[in-house]
Design a protein around this motif. Sequence first.
Motif, mmCIF file in Angstrom:
data_model
loop_
_atom_site.group_PDB
_atom_site.id
_atom_site.type_symbol
_atom_site.label_atom_id
_atom_site.label_comp_id
_atom_site.label_asym_id
_atom_site.label_seq_id
_atom_site.Cartn_x
_atom_site.Cartn_y
_atom_site.Cartn_z
ATOM 1 N N GLU A 1 -5.994 19.988 14.767
ATOM 2 C CA GLU A 1 -6.930 18.896 14.237
ATOM 3 C C GLU A 1 -6.282 17.615 13.785
ATOM 4 N N ARG A 2 -5.132 17.862 13.212
ATOM 5 C CA ARG A 2 -4.381 16.867 12.420
ATOM 6 C C ARG A 2 -4.052 15.747 13.378
ATOM 7 N N MET A 3 -3.711 16.192 14.710
ATOM 8 C CA MET A 3 -3.310 15.174 15.802
ATOM 9 C C MET A 3 -4.351 14.744 16.628
ATOM 10 N N ALA A 4 -5.622 15.131 16.447
ATOM 11 C CA ALA A 4 -6.583 14.663 17.267
ATOM 12 C C ALA A 4 -6.897 13.186 17.402
ATOM 13 N N TYR A 5 -6.371 12.642 16.394
ATOM 14 C CA TYR A 5 -6.695 10.944 16.494
ATOM 15 C C TYR A 5 -5.976 10.292 17.429
ATOM 16 N N LYS A 6 -4.743 10.700 17.977
ATOM 17 C CA LYS A 6 -4.107 10.074 18.743
ATOM 18 C C LYS A 6 -4.548 9.807 19.984
ATOM 19 N N THR A 7 -5.448 10.631 20.565
ATOM 20 C CA THR A 7 -6.183 10.430 21.722
ATOM 21 C C THR A 7 -7.139 9.316 22.035
ATOM 22 N N ARG A 8 -7.291 8.835 20.833
ATOM 23 C CA ARG A 8 -8.463 7.785 21.014
ATOM 24 C C ARG A 8 -8.160 6.435 21.413
ATOM 25 N N TYR A 9 -6.933 6.278 21.943
ATOM 26 C CA TYR A 9 -6.129 5.217 22.225
ATOM 27 C C TYR A 9 -5.659 5.338 23.741
ATOM 28 N N ARG A 10 -6.484 4.991 24.630
ATOM 29 C CA ARG A 10 -6.328 5.096 26.148
ATOM 30 C C ARG A 10 -6.261 3.502 26.772
ATOM 31 N N PRO A 11 -5.467 3.565 27.857
ATOM 32 C CA PRO A 11 -4.795 4.858 28.698
ATOM 33 C C PRO A 11 -3.519 5.069 27.721
ATOM 34 N N MET A 12 -3.254 6.344 27.982
ATOM 35 C CA MET A 12 -2.047 6.911 27.054
ATOM 36 C C MET A 12 -1.212 7.700 27.976
ATOM 37 N N GLU A 13 -0.036 7.723 28.112
ATOM 38 C CA GLU A 13 0.876 8.526 28.695
ATOM 39 C C GLU A 13 1.408 9.657 27.834
ATOM 40 N N VAL A 14 1.628 10.830 28.547
ATOM 41 C CA VAL A 14 2.196 12.020 28.088
ATOM 42 C C VAL A 14 3.415 12.423 28.668
ATOM 43 N N LEU A 15 4.715 12.805 27.945
ATOM 44 C CA LEU A 15 5.911 13.276 28.490
ATOM 45 C C LEU A 15 5.754 14.875 28.714
ATOM 46 N N GLY A 16 5.929 14.937 30.220
ATOM 47 C CA GLY A 16 5.972 16.204 30.457
ATOM 48 C C GLY A 16 7.391 16.542 31.314
ATOM 49 N N PRO A 17 7.341 17.883 31.875
ATOM 50 C CA PRO A 17 8.517 18.118 32.648
ATOM 51 C C PRO A 17 9.078 17.226 33.909
ATOM 52 N N ASN A 18 8.192 16.659 34.222
ATOM 53 C CA ASN A 18 8.510 15.651 35.263
ATOM 54 C C ASN A 18 8.253 14.254 35.097
ATOM 55 N N GLY A 19 8.509 14.150 33.606
ATOM 56 C CA GLY A 19 8.388 12.710 33.258
ATOM 57 C C GLY A 19 7.219 12.266 32.625
#
Length: 256
Positions: A218-236
Motif C-alpha cells: 500500500e505504501r507504494m501504490a501512489y507511484k502508479t498514478r503517473y502514466r505512462p510509466m515504464e518498469v524495469l524487468g529482465p528484458n529492460g
Amino acid sequence: MTALTRFPRFFVTSPSACPYLPGRQERKIFTELNGAHAGELNDALGRIGFRRSQSVAYRPSCVGCNACLSVRVITGEFKPNSSQRKLIRRHSDLEVTACRPWATDEQYQLLRRYLATRHPGGGMTMMDESDYADMVEQSPVSTYVIEYREPAELGGELVGACITDQQADGLSMIYSFFAADRPERQGLGNLIIMDHIVRARNASLPYVYLGYWVKGSERMAYKTRYRPMEVLGPNGWSLLDESVAAPVAEKQPAFA
C-alpha cells in the motif's frame, strides 16, 4: 573513464526484515560513488535500477524475491487527469526554488514533522541534524533540494522539499517530505512529483525516476498514478501494464 569507474566493486548487505512485504527479508547490493566520474557511474547504474543514498548506489538483491521494480515516468507523454489538475490549481500559490544541496534547520524541522505524521516509529525518526545534513550534503553527483514555500503574504512557510539528482536522462527523486499535518495543504506529495515531471520535461529530460514500486504494498501504490510509466524487468524497460498496476485495495495510500 578510469578502470575503477568501468569496473566498480560491489558488496552485498546481510539480510534484514523487508519494510514492504511482511514475512520477507531484504538484501541489497551496493557500490561506492566517488571520484571524478561518480556522476557518469551514477547515471549508468540508475538506468539499470540502482538508487543513490549519499555516496552509495544500491539496488535490491533479495534471495527468491524480485518484487521491487524500478519505475520511471515518461515526462513527454504525461498528462495530468482531472483530479491532478485540480491539485495543481489548489497549490498554484506555492513558490518553488531549486537550492544547492545544503541542509537547513527549517528543512530538518519539516522532515521531523513529516516523519512523526506519516512514519511514526520508522527508522528515520532517529535521525538527528547531523544525519540529515549527511543525507543532503554528502552527494558526489549533481543534486538539488527543491523547496516548496508558501508566499510571503502567508508567512513564507516551507511546506515541502525534495532531494533530487539530475541525471543524464532524467530527474531522480531521492527523498521528498512535506507538511502532512496541514489539512489545507493536502496532496503535497503528489504535487511534488508532478512538479518534477514538468521540470524534467522543460529541461528536455525524458524521465522522472520514482524509485521502486512493489505490487501489493500500500505504501507504494501512489507511484502508479503517473502514466505512462515504464518498469524495469529482465528484458529492460517496458510500459507498466494497466492490469499489473491495478490497485489491490480501495483504501487511500499513505502518500498523498
